[in-house]
Scaffold this motif. Structure first.
Motif, short mmCIF file in Angstrom:
data_model
loop_
_atom_site.label_atom_id
_atom_site.label_comp_id
_atom_site.label_asym_id
_atom_site.label_seq_id
_atom_site.Cartn_x
_atom_site.Cartn_y
_atom_site.Cartn_z
N CYS A 172 -1.72 2.20 -6.25
CA CYS A 172 -1.33 3.79 -5.17
C CYS A 172 -1.17 3.81 -3.71
O CYS A 172 -1.41 2.59 -3.63
CB CYS A 172 -2.96 4.31 -5.81
N CYS A 173 -1.08 4.30 -3.36
CA CYS A 173 -0.90 4.18 -1.83
C CYS A 173 -2.27 4.97 -0.97
O CYS A 173 -2.71 5.54 -1.87
CB CYS A 173 0.14 5.28 -1.29
N GLY A 187 6.30 11.52 -3.18
CA GLY A 187 7.00 11.15 -4.44
C GLY A 187 7.62 9.38 -3.22
O GLY A 187 7.74 9.14 -2.38
N PHE A 188 8.75 9.36 -3.84
CA PHE A 188 10.23 8.45 -3.58
C PHE A 188 9.86 7.56 -1.98
O PHE A 188 10.47 7.42 -1.27
CB PHE A 188 11.34 7.97 -3.89
N GLU A 189 10.98 9.62 -1.37
CA GLU A 189 11.62 9.99 -0.47
C GLU A 189 9.98 9.49 0.55
O GLU A 189 10.59 9.23 2.08
CB GLU A 189 12.12 11.57 -0.14
N ILE A 218 13.99 1.11 -2.99
CA ILE A 218 13.25 1.33 -2.32
C ILE A 218 13.16 0.68 -1.13
O ILE A 218 12.08 -0.36 -0.88
CB ILE A 218 12.19 2.10 -2.45
N ARG A 219 13.37 1.44 -0.29
CA ARG A 219 12.97 0.66 1.25
C ARG A 219 12.15 1.03 2.04
O ARG A 219 11.77 1.71 2.35
CB ARG A 219 14.33 0.51 2.22
N HIS A 264 0.47 5.77 -6.81
CA HIS A 264 2.35 5.06 -6.52
C HIS A 264 3.26 5.79 -6.66
O HIS A 264 3.71 6.06 -7.96
CB HIS A 264 2.22 3.56 -6.51
N PRO A 265 4.47 6.27 -6.09
CA PRO A 265 5.87 6.58 -7.19
C PRO A 265 6.15 5.85 -7.46
O PRO A 265 7.39 6.21 -8.20
CB PRO A 265 6.60 6.82 -5.72
N ILE A 266 6.77 4.49 -7.37
CA ILE A 266 7.14 3.29 -8.32
C ILE A 266 6.59 2.35 -8.89
O ILE A 266 5.39 2.78 -8.45
CB ILE A 266 7.10 1.88 -6.73
N THR A 267 7.00 2.84 -10.12
CA THR A 267 6.23 2.16 -11.19
C THR A 267 5.90 0.72 -10.85
O THR A 267 7.20 -0.18 -11.20
CB THR A 267 7.56 2.84 -12.33
N LEU A 268 4.95 0.42 -11.37
CA LEU A 268 4.80 -1.19 -11.19
C LEU A 268 3.59 -1.41 -12.00
O LEU A 268 3.31 -1.17 -12.92
CB LEU A 268 3.50 -1.25 -9.76
N PRO A 269 4.05 -2.71 -12.20
CA PRO A 269 3.64 -2.97 -13.55
C PRO A 269 1.79 -3.50 -13.61
O PRO A 269 1.12 -3.50 -12.35
CB PRO A 269 3.99 -4.70 -13.80
#
Length: 300
Positions: A172-173, A187-189, A218-219, A264-269
């Motif tokens: 998570c963030c 989100g991503f943005e 995503i940077r 977290h907006p990115i799907t991470l394992p």
């Protein structure tokens, strides 16, 4: 004489013969046959170059050399027995043993407060030391008993090790309460536009996750890199930085600091956190007690 030629069972037979002074009685005491005891005596005579015992009207009498050997052999066997008893029994209420656990600083934050609190109640004399998974040769240290257990994502600990899953965790963030993103869609943005603090954790599961984000489309605007998680809550609560952290550590930090977290907006394992121990110490009572306690406290 080379000790490798001495069978410990021969010394046990010698001790019993010295006590009983009869082959038949010694055989009964040892739950052996009379020929087995006689054979052991003959082997000792050849190895030691002495008759050791001779027959008399009052039974088997020791030679002067056997008299000389009796007390040292008895003391040596007693010491071995006591050593094995101390090794095989473990009473947490009276033990003063120090255990060493390999874990990351995330592990220290998450596990140690509850673990030490529980140990203080049920094993007040037991102490814990921690070492970093990445700072020692875990395979060697655990085989030698210098490190009792290891906790984390440790794919190199396969052969010669047992492992048991404690839980799986996602990411998570994490940021301060009152952050411009707090309470808003994330989100991503928003992730890409935020300023980030990154914990450099080479060789850990979190390090691999960080590599995945670095290689994603995503940077991140990384403003700060630090080597430890310990400083993270102090940095976040005073800045507008955000951090990618495991969800369990986010929960723990948010309960103690003015911090918030979002998925977290990115799907991470997901990361699987296991407890590991060496096969050499699988039946060791102290190890069994500690790993059972950890499993009962933290497993899902």
């Amino acid at each position: 004489m080379d000790l490798k030629n001495i069978d410990l069972n021969l010394l046990i037979v010698f001790q019993q013969l010295f006590r009983d002074r009869q082959v038949t009685k010694a055989a009964e005491s040892l739950d052996l046959s009379q020929p087995a005891v006689s054979s052991a005596l003959n082997r000792m005579r050849k190895l030691l170059g002495d008759e050791l015992f001779y027959r008399s009207c009052s039974g088997m009498q020791p030679t002067p050399y056997a008299e000389q050997l009796a007390e040292p052999i008895s003391e040596a066997l007693a010491m071995i027995q006591q050593t094995l008893i101390r090794r095989s029994t473990f009473d947490p209420a009276t033990s003063s043993r120090r255990f060493t656990i390999a874990m990351t600083d995330i592990g220290e934050i998450y596990f140690l407060p509850f673990l030490i609190g529980s140990i203080a109640k049920i094993a007040p004399g037991v102490t814990i030391s921690t070492v970093r998974n990445s700072k020692v040769n875990l395979k060697e240290e655990m085989a030698e008993g210098k490190v009792d257990l290891a906790i984390g994502l440790l794919p190199d600990l396969k052969s010669d090790f047992y492992q048991r899953r404690l839980f799986r965790q996602s990411y998570c963030c994490l940021f301060r309460k009152g952050h411009p993103l707090d309470g808003k869609p994330f989100g991503f943005e928003e992730f890409a536009n935020a300023e980030h603090v990154v914990v450099i954790s080479a060789g850990t599961g979190h390090g691999k996750t960080d590599e995945l984000m670095e290689n994603s489309a995503i940077r991140r605007n990384v403003r700060l890199r630090v080597p430890h998680f310990v400083a993270l809550p102090y940095i976040l609560k005073e800045t507008n930085l955000i951090a990618t952290v495991p969800d369990k550590i986010a929960e723990r930090l948010a309960s103690s600091f003015p911090l918030s977290y979002v998925p977290h907006p990115i799907t991470l394992p997901e990361i699987q956190i296991n407890i590991f121990w060496h096969t050499k110490h699988h039946q060791e009572e102290g190890s069994k007690w500690l790993r059972t306690l950890i499993f009962d406290l933290f497993s899902e």
